[in-house]
Enzyme design. Structure first.
Site, PDB file in Angstrom:
ATOM      1  N   ASP A  60      31.944  38.244  29.498  1.00 14.72           N
ATOM      2  CA  ASP A  60      33.123  38.673  30.258  1.00 14.72           C
ATOM      3  C   ASP A  60      32.728  39.332  31.580  1.00 14.72           C
ATOM      4  OD1 ASP A  60      36.198  39.279  29.947  1.00 14.72           O
ATOM      5  OD2 ASP A  60      35.275  41.105  30.698  1.00 14.72           O
ATOM      6  N   ARG A  61      33.316  38.832  32.666  1.00 15.07           N
ATOM      7  CA  ARG A  61      32.958  39.321  34.001  1.00 15.07           C
ATOM      8  C   ARG A  61      33.477  40.733  34.236  1.00 15.07           C
ATOM      9  NH1 ARG A  61      33.592  34.804  31.670  1.00 15.07           N
ATOM     10  NH2 ARG A  61      35.586  34.316  32.632  1.00 15.07           N
TER      11      ARG A  61
ATOM     12  N   CYS B  93      35.147  29.781  39.434  1.00  6.50           N
ATOM     13  CA  CYS B  93      35.513  31.127  38.962  1.00  6.50           C
ATOM     14  C   CYS B  93      35.053  32.093  40.038  1.00  6.50           C
ATOM     15  CB  CYS B  93      34.837  31.450  37.632  1.00  6.50           C
ATOM     16  SG  CYS B  93      35.095  33.175  37.113  1.00  6.50           S
TER      17      CYS B  93
ATOM     18  N   LYS C 288      45.597  32.467  31.030  1.00  5.02           N
ATOM     19  CA  LYS C 288      44.469  32.043  30.195  1.00  5.02           C
ATOM     20  C   LYS C 288      44.936  31.712  28.775  1.00  5.02           C
ATOM     21  CE  LYS C 288      40.543  34.303  32.539  1.00  5.02           C
ATOM     22  NZ  LYS C 288      39.535  33.240  32.618  1.00  5.02           N
TER      23      LYS C 288
ATOM     24  N   CYS D 200      41.394  33.850  42.440  1.00  5.16           N
ATOM     25  CA  CYS D 200      41.134  33.749  40.996  1.00  5.16           C
ATOM     26  C   CYS D 200      41.629  32.361  40.631  1.00  5.16           C
ATOM     27  CB  CYS D 200      41.904  34.834  40.233  1.00  5.16           C
ATOM     28  SG  CYS D 200      41.891  34.590  38.445  1.00  5.16           S
TER      29      CYS D 200
END
Lengths: 227, 227
Positions: B50-51, B85, B163, B194
């Site tokens: 996870d970023r 991304c 998402k 995004c």
């Protein structure tokens, strides 16, 4: 279900149909967040030898290239292989022989759903390479079904236009008319047996059950990939 | 133009955004037949760390996984790498270090298009990991532009919903409202920074030029891949 096996996609036949398949896998995962999706490896290779030409004896077999793609995807970690192109299933044996991964057969998936409609006569919308290889004919024969094939002189130009990015109302109308012709000829269900077909044809356009081979493959792949 | 280099896509962040990117590449090729398209290799890997968590110091770096994906794609033949991304570009250095392929940077592509709008103040719609890494801020600063960032308390829940497959009118309206707020605050152009944002927001929703980072990346990739 605790997760997913990694899915490998032998694609590029054509590229828009492969993108459609990948998009449908993302929807079918029903995931609430990224990490609930399966990993999907895709080789969208538009240089696979032409299936019509090969079937007509006028070009090289796609088999060796498909086998090489299968090996590449398996080498990267693919455990379940799928190929969103009906005609290329004439060389499915080369893929199975080349790779230790599970190959989920699109023709089998679509035939299973066609049998489940209860129809006894099935209309097949497909290009020449699919019809000439009897990919659907043999399996539907074995299931005791009658088959009515689409007119390749009508379907091939429509598929060629869709591959060139034309999904206009003229193309949609032409594809719906061919489906209607098969229904008039007695088809109790129609199989969209070319991955370009569902890019312009949906259930709303057809008076009998429409089995979308792409959707059937998505469902079969998700079932095979679920852990 | 005589053909295309092979494109590798470091994807899965999220899977729907990657499918959208692959679909847009197929359209952008402007090809009349399969063989006129580029070969596209995709690793849609939803298990990249996870970023947001990594940027906040609450989770492992995505860098090693992204580097491994880049190596895998290059090993299969990818010559041009792209990653749809924005937030993951905080670890672009790991990709560049890991692979000999050309990495086409999405942030650079979007900033170039934002500068070309002629606006002096740019609104950025992004999640926390993108804002905290100053991915756009530093490059727009260098170009002498002012930046107005979106409200992460508004954008993150919208992105999380997208998402999860929710692209309903409520989500669309919420995203358009955040764009309008940035315009009211003085933004002369907006960057959809995004890859989930363009799944619900288009130019018709925004009163000033909308730079879609996904589209900018598609254009830059096609330019880099053309032979």
């Amino acid at each position: 279900m605790t997760g997913w096996r990694t899915i490998g996609v032998i694609g590029g036949m054509g590229p828009a149909a492969t993108a459609d398949f990948v998009q449908r896998i993302a929807v079918a995962a029903g995931a609430a967040r990224d990490s609930d999706h399966p990993r999907v490896l895709v080789d969208s290779n538009p240089h696979v030898p032409d299936r019509n030409a090969a079937r007509a004896g006028n070009g090289p077999s796609p088999g060796p290239v498909l086998a090489e793609m299968a090996r590449g995807l398996t080498g990267l970690g693919a455990q379940i292989l799928a190929m969103p192109c009906n005609a290329a299933h004439g060389w499915a044996g080369d893929i199975v022989a080349a790779s230790g991964a599970t190959f989920v057969d699109m023709i089998d998936a679509a035939v299973t759903e066609a049998v489940a409609t209860g129809a006894r006569t099935i209309g097949i919308i497909a290009i020449g390479a699919t019809l000439d290889a009897n990919l659907y004919q043999h399996r539907l024969d074995a299931a005791g079904m009658q088959v009515i094939a689409s007119d390749r002189g009508i379907v091939q130009p429509l598929v060629t236009a869709i591959k060139a990015g034309d999904t206009s109302s003229a193309i949609r109308t032409g594809m719906a008319a061919e489906a209607s012709r098969l229904v008039s000829a007695g088809a109790g269900a129609i199989i969209a047996a070319c991955t370009e077909v569902p890019l312009v044809l949906s259930q709303a356009d057809v008076a009998v059950p429409l089995v979308d081979a792409t959707s059937a493959l998505v469902r079969a792949v998700m079932q095979a990939a679920a852990l």
